[in-house]
Design a protein around this motif. Structure first.
Motif, PDB file in Angstrom:
ATOM      1  N   LEU A  71     -83.721  39.122 -68.208  1.00 50.05           N
ATOM      2  CA  LEU A  71     -83.823  38.197 -69.279  1.00 50.05           C
ATOM      3  C   LEU A  71     -82.572  38.041 -69.916  1.00 50.05           C
ATOM      4  O   LEU A  71     -82.536  36.774 -70.646  1.00 50.05           O
ATOM      5  N   PHE A  72     -81.439  38.516 -69.594  1.00 54.94           N
ATOM      6  CA  PHE A  72     -80.095  38.165 -70.132  1.00 54.94           C
ATOM      7  C   PHE A  72     -79.564  36.910 -69.501  1.00 54.94           C
ATOM      8  O   PHE A  72     -78.677  36.530 -69.978  1.00 54.94           O
ATOM      9  N   MET A  73     -80.058  36.750 -68.191  1.00 55.54           N
ATOM     10  CA  MET A  73     -79.670  35.504 -67.643  1.00 55.54           C
ATOM     11  C   MET A  73     -80.319  34.263 -67.948  1.00 55.54           C
ATOM     12  O   MET A  73     -80.033  33.173 -67.639  1.00 55.54           O
ATOM     13  N   MET A  74     -81.434  34.468 -68.601  1.00 50.13           N
ATOM     14  CA  MET A  74     -82.347  33.314 -68.905  1.00 50.13           C
ATOM     15  C   MET A  74     -81.909  32.527 -70.426  1.00 50.13           C
ATOM     16  O   MET A  74     -81.438  33.322 -71.338  1.00 50.13           O
ATOM     17  N   ALA A  75     -81.766  31.214 -70.412  1.00 50.28           N
ATOM     18  CA  ALA A  75     -81.480  30.508 -71.447  1.00 50.28           C
ATOM     19  C   ALA A  75     -82.577  30.786 -72.621  1.00 50.28           C
ATOM     20  O   ALA A  75     -83.574  31.405 -72.388  1.00 50.28           O
ATOM     21  N   SER A  94     -80.739  43.465 -83.431  1.00 49.52           N
ATOM     22  CA  SER A  94     -81.132  44.823 -83.280  1.00 49.52           C
ATOM     23  C   SER A  94     -82.374  45.077 -82.526  1.00 49.52           C
ATOM     24  O   SER A  94     -82.537  45.922 -81.526  1.00 49.52           O
ATOM     25  N   ARG A  95     -83.236  44.007 -82.487  1.00 51.04           N
ATOM     26  CA  ARG A  95     -84.450  43.907 -81.551  1.00 51.04           C
ATOM     27  C   ARG A  95     -83.769  43.681 -80.285  1.00 51.04           C
ATOM     28  O   ARG A  95     -84.439  44.393 -79.235  1.00 51.04           O
ATOM     29  N   MET A  96     -82.960  42.799 -79.924  1.00 53.00           N
ATOM     30  CA  MET A  96     -82.735  42.348 -78.688  1.00 53.00           C
ATOM     31  C   MET A  96     -82.146  43.671 -77.750  1.00 53.00           C
ATOM     32  O   MET A  96     -82.411  43.594 -76.817  1.00 53.00           O
ATOM     33  N   GLY A 136     -80.647  52.839 -69.908  1.00 52.29           N
ATOM     34  CA  GLY A 136     -81.831  53.475 -70.636  1.00 52.29           C
ATOM     35  C   GLY A 136     -82.500  52.281 -71.400  1.00 52.29           C
ATOM     36  O   GLY A 136     -83.603  52.301 -72.189  1.00 52.29           O
ATOM     37  N   ARG A 137     -81.415  51.398 -71.947  1.00 51.60           N
ATOM     38  CA  ARG A 137     -81.770  50.241 -72.883  1.00 51.60           C
ATOM     39  C   ARG A 137     -82.029  48.872 -72.113  1.00 51.60           C
ATOM     40  O   ARG A 137     -81.422  48.521 -71.209  1.00 51.60           O
ATOM     41  N   VAL A 138     -83.241  48.406 -72.175  1.00 53.45           N
ATOM     42  CA  VAL A 138     -83.607  47.167 -71.524  1.00 53.45           C
ATOM     43  C   VAL A 138     -83.614  46.106 -72.485  1.00 53.45           C
ATOM     44  O   VAL A 138     -84.418  45.919 -73.672  1.00 53.45           O
ATOM     45  N   PHE A 139     -82.756  45.068 -72.075  1.00 53.25           N
ATOM     46  CA  PHE A 139     -82.498  43.898 -72.995  1.00 53.25           C
ATOM     47  C   PHE A 139     -83.847  43.246 -73.108  1.00 53.25           C
ATOM     48  O   PHE A 139     -84.661  43.014 -72.164  1.00 53.25           O
ATOM     49  N   ASP A 180     -90.342  36.698 -75.745  1.00 53.36           N
ATOM     50  CA  ASP A 180     -90.493  37.710 -74.555  1.00 53.36           C
ATOM     51  C   ASP A 180     -91.804  37.355 -73.808  1.00 53.36           C
ATOM     52  O   ASP A 180     -91.847  37.258 -72.688  1.00 53.36           O
ATOM     53  N   MET A 181     -92.870  37.078 -74.513  1.00 58.19           N
ATOM     54  CA  MET A 181     -94.446  36.600 -74.090  1.00 58.19           C
ATOM     55  C   MET A 181     -94.175  35.435 -73.054  1.00 58.19           C
ATOM     56  O   MET A 181     -94.678  35.413 -72.146  1.00 58.19           O
TER      57      MET A 181
END
Length: 487
Positions: free
Chosen positions: A30-34, A97-99, A134-137, A145-146
Motif C-alpha cells: 500500500l505504501f507504493m500506491m498513489a 496516526s491511522r496510517m 509488526g506494523r502494517v501500513f 483501504d477498501m
C-alpha cells in the motif's frame, strides 16, 4: 532552508520504544500506491490529506518525518498554509496516526507479536532482524483501504499501481472547472463529456489511459446485492450521514481559507534521488519523485485560483460518475462497478464507515465474524478482499490467501498447497502465532521480497512495477548447467 508551511508534532508516547517511520511505512505494498510518495533518501512520506469535517473538498500536502534528534515524536509539515483550526490539526494528526497504527491497541499488538517471536525463537520475524516490525501500513481512511483492496484482486502488481494512480489523476481533474469530468458533474452528461474528449488530440487521450498491461481477468458474477441494514443507523439525517462518512458537502471548486502558494526548499540535497528513472527522464536527477510532486503542487497553485492537490478520490467524488466512463478512464475493468457501488452506498448512508471502524475497536475475534458478514453483503467483497480489509482494520488471525500465498508456501515451506488446501496449510504453519498469524506470514513474505529485490524502503519508485510473479521465479539454469558439467 525549510519550505513554507505549518509544522505539527505528533508525540509517539509508548510507541516511541518500538516505532521507526521507515519500517512502519515500508511494510506493505500500500505504501507504493498513489498518492503515497516515500522518499528513500530523506526517509520521509509525502502525500495529500483531506481537511475532514471541512465545508470544502480541500486537501493539503503533508510530509511526515522522524528526526534523529527527536525520535519520540513525528513531525508533520503541512505545505501551503500558515494556520489551521484546532479541529483540522486534530483531523490531520488522526489520519497520520491511522496510517502508521499509533493507537494503544496497535502498539499492544506490536509488542505482543514481537514477544511471541522471541518466545518461538524465530529470527526471521524479530523486529531487529527484519524490515518488518509488526506494523502494517494502511491508508488515512477506511474507504481508501477498501478501494485499494479491490484493486489488489486478479491482476498484476503493475496494473494495481496504475489503477491507483489513475484514480488520483481523475480526482485532480474533478477539481478543475475546465475539466470535462467536472463539467459533467455540474450538469453536463458524461456521454457528452466522453464525446468531447474523443475529439481532442490523440496525445491528450493517451494521458487518460494508464500505460500498464491489462492482464487476464476472470469473468465475475456482477449481480448486485443489497447492503445489510446492520451497516445503517436508522433515523440519521443527511448531515449526520455525511459527517459519519467524513464527506464534505461543498463544490470541488471551493477554495480553502488561509492557504498560500507553496515555497520549495532551496537546499534539495536532502531530497535527492539519483537512482530514480522518473527523475532522470525529466532531467531532474537531483530530486525525488516526492520533490517533483511538490513542484506539481506549486505549479498548480500558481496557475489557478483554486486548490489543486492530487489526492485519492472520496466517495462523494466518485458516486455520481458514469460506470463506463470510470472503467475506461482508470482502466478498472469489472472493478469500476464495485467501486462505484461502494461509493454510492456510503454517500446514500447505507454503508456506515464510522460504525464499521467503531465495531473493530479492540479487534476481538467475536467482532470479526460480524464485520465479515456485513462486508460480505457489499457487492464484490469476496473472501480475499474481506480478509484484506479486515487486516487493515486490525484483525491479524486470518491470512488473506491467494496464488501468492500458495507460491510462498511451496517455495519456503515445501508445501504442495492448492486453492483448496492453502488456508489449512497456512494455519498449520503460522497457527502458533495466534492471534497474529498474518503478521508472522507477512514478516516472512516481506523478508523474502527483500532478499529478492533488495531493501524495499530504498527502492526508487520507478522500480515498484518490477515486483511481479515472473520476477519472483528463481532460475535453475545455472544449476542445470553445473549438473551437465559434472556429468
Amino acid at each position: 532552508m525549510m519550505a513554507a508551511g505549518l509544522e505539527l508534532v505528533l508525540p509517539l508516547g509508548e510507541a516511541a520504544e518500538t516505532f521507526q517511520l521507515e519500517k512502519a511505512v515500508c511494510s506493505h505494498g500500500l505504501f507504493m500506491m498513489a498518492p503515497n510518495q516515500w522518499d528513500p533518501l530523506s526517509k520521509t512520506l509525502l502525500r495529500p490529506l483531506r481537511l475532514l469535517h471541512s465545508d470544502t473538498q480541500s486537501s493539503v500536502l503533508v510530509r511526515i518525518s522522524q528526526h534523529q534528534c527527536h525520535p519520540h515524536s513525528l513531525h508533520v509539515r503541512v505545505y501551503g498554509t500558515h494556520s489551521l483550526s484546532a479541529r483540522h490539526r486534530q483531523s490531520l494528526l488522526a489520519q497520520v496516526s491511522r496510517m502508521l497504527r499509533l493507537s494503544e491497541s496497535d502498539e499492544r499488538a506490536v509488542r505482543e507479536f514481537q514477544n511471541m517471536c522471541n518466545i518461538h525463537g524465530e529470527e526471521e520475524h524479530r523486529a531487529e532482524d527484519t524490515s518488518f516490525s509488526g506494523r502494517v501500513f494502511r491508508s488515512p481512511t477506511l474507504f481508501e483501504d477498501m478501494v485499494k483492496c479491490i484493486l489488489l484482486c486478479n491482476c498484476q502488481w503493475s496494473r494495481t499501481l496504475s489503477m491507483a494512480r489513475a484514480l488520483c489523476e481523475l480526482q485532480l481533474e474533478l477539481q478543475s472547472p475546465s475539466s470535462p469530468v467536472s463539467v459533467a458533474e455540474s450538469g453536463g452528461s458524461v456521454t457528452e463529456t466522453r464525446s468531447a474528449k474523443s475529439k481532442s488530440p490523440k496525445a491528450e487521450d493517451e494521458k487518460l489511459i494508464p500505460k500498464t498491461p491489462t492482464g487476464k481477468e476472470r469473468k465475475k458474477n456482477l449481480k448486485g446485492s443489497k447492503v445489510s441494514s446492520l451497516l445503517t443507523k436508522p433515523g440519521e439525517t443527511i448531515a449526520e450521514l455525511e459527517a459519519n462518512a467524513h464527506l464534505s458537502t461543498a463544490s470541488v471548486q471551493s477554495k480553502a481559507e488561509n492557504l498560500s502558494p507553496i515555497v520549495l526548499p532551496i537546499n534539495v540535497e536532502d531530497v535527492s534521488c539519483q537512482n530514480c528513472k522518473r527523475c532522470q527522464a525529466t532531467g531532474e536527477s537531483y530530486k525525488t519523485c516526492s520533490a517533483l510532486l511538490l513542484d506539481q503542487y506549486s505549479e498548480g497553485r500558481e496557475s489557478h485560483a483554486y486548490d489543486m492537490v492530487q489526492n485519492f478520490p472520496s466517495p462523494r467524488e466518485l458516486a455520481n460518475l458514469d460506470e463506463s466512463f470510470l472503467r475506461e478512464r482508470c482502466n478498472l475493468g469489472y472493478r469500476a462497478k464495485r467501486i462505484l457501488k461502494l461509493a454510492q452506498g456510503i454517500v446514500e448512508g447505507r454503508i456506515q464507515l464510522a460504525q464499521l471502524e467503531e465495531a473493530c475497536n479492540g479487534a476481538s475475534l467475536s467482532s470479526y465474524d460480524k464485520l465479515s458478514d456485513q462486508l460480505k453483503e457489499i457487492d464484490g467483497f469476496g473472501p480475499f478482499t474481506r480478509a484484506n480489509v479486515l487486516m487493515c482494520m486490525g484483525f491479524y488471525h486470518i491470512i488473506p490467501t491467494d496464488s501468492e500465498t500458495i507460491r510462498h508456501l511451496r517455495r519456503v515451506h515445501a508445501r504442495k498447497s492448492t486453492l483448496k488446501t492453502v488456508e489449512r496449510d497456512a494455519e498449520h504453519i503460522y497457527g502458533k502465532y495466534a492471534p497474529f498469524q498474518f503478521l508472522a506470514y507477512w514478516s516472512e513474505l516481506w523478508n523474502f521480497y527483500e532478499k529478492r529485490f533488495g531493501k524495499l524502503s530504498e527502492m526508487p519508485c520507478s522500480d515498484y512495477t518490477l515486483i511481479t510473479a515472473s520476477n519472483m521465479k528463481i532460475s535453475t539454469r545455472g544449476t542445470d548447467k553445473r549438473k551437465k558439467i559434472c556429468d
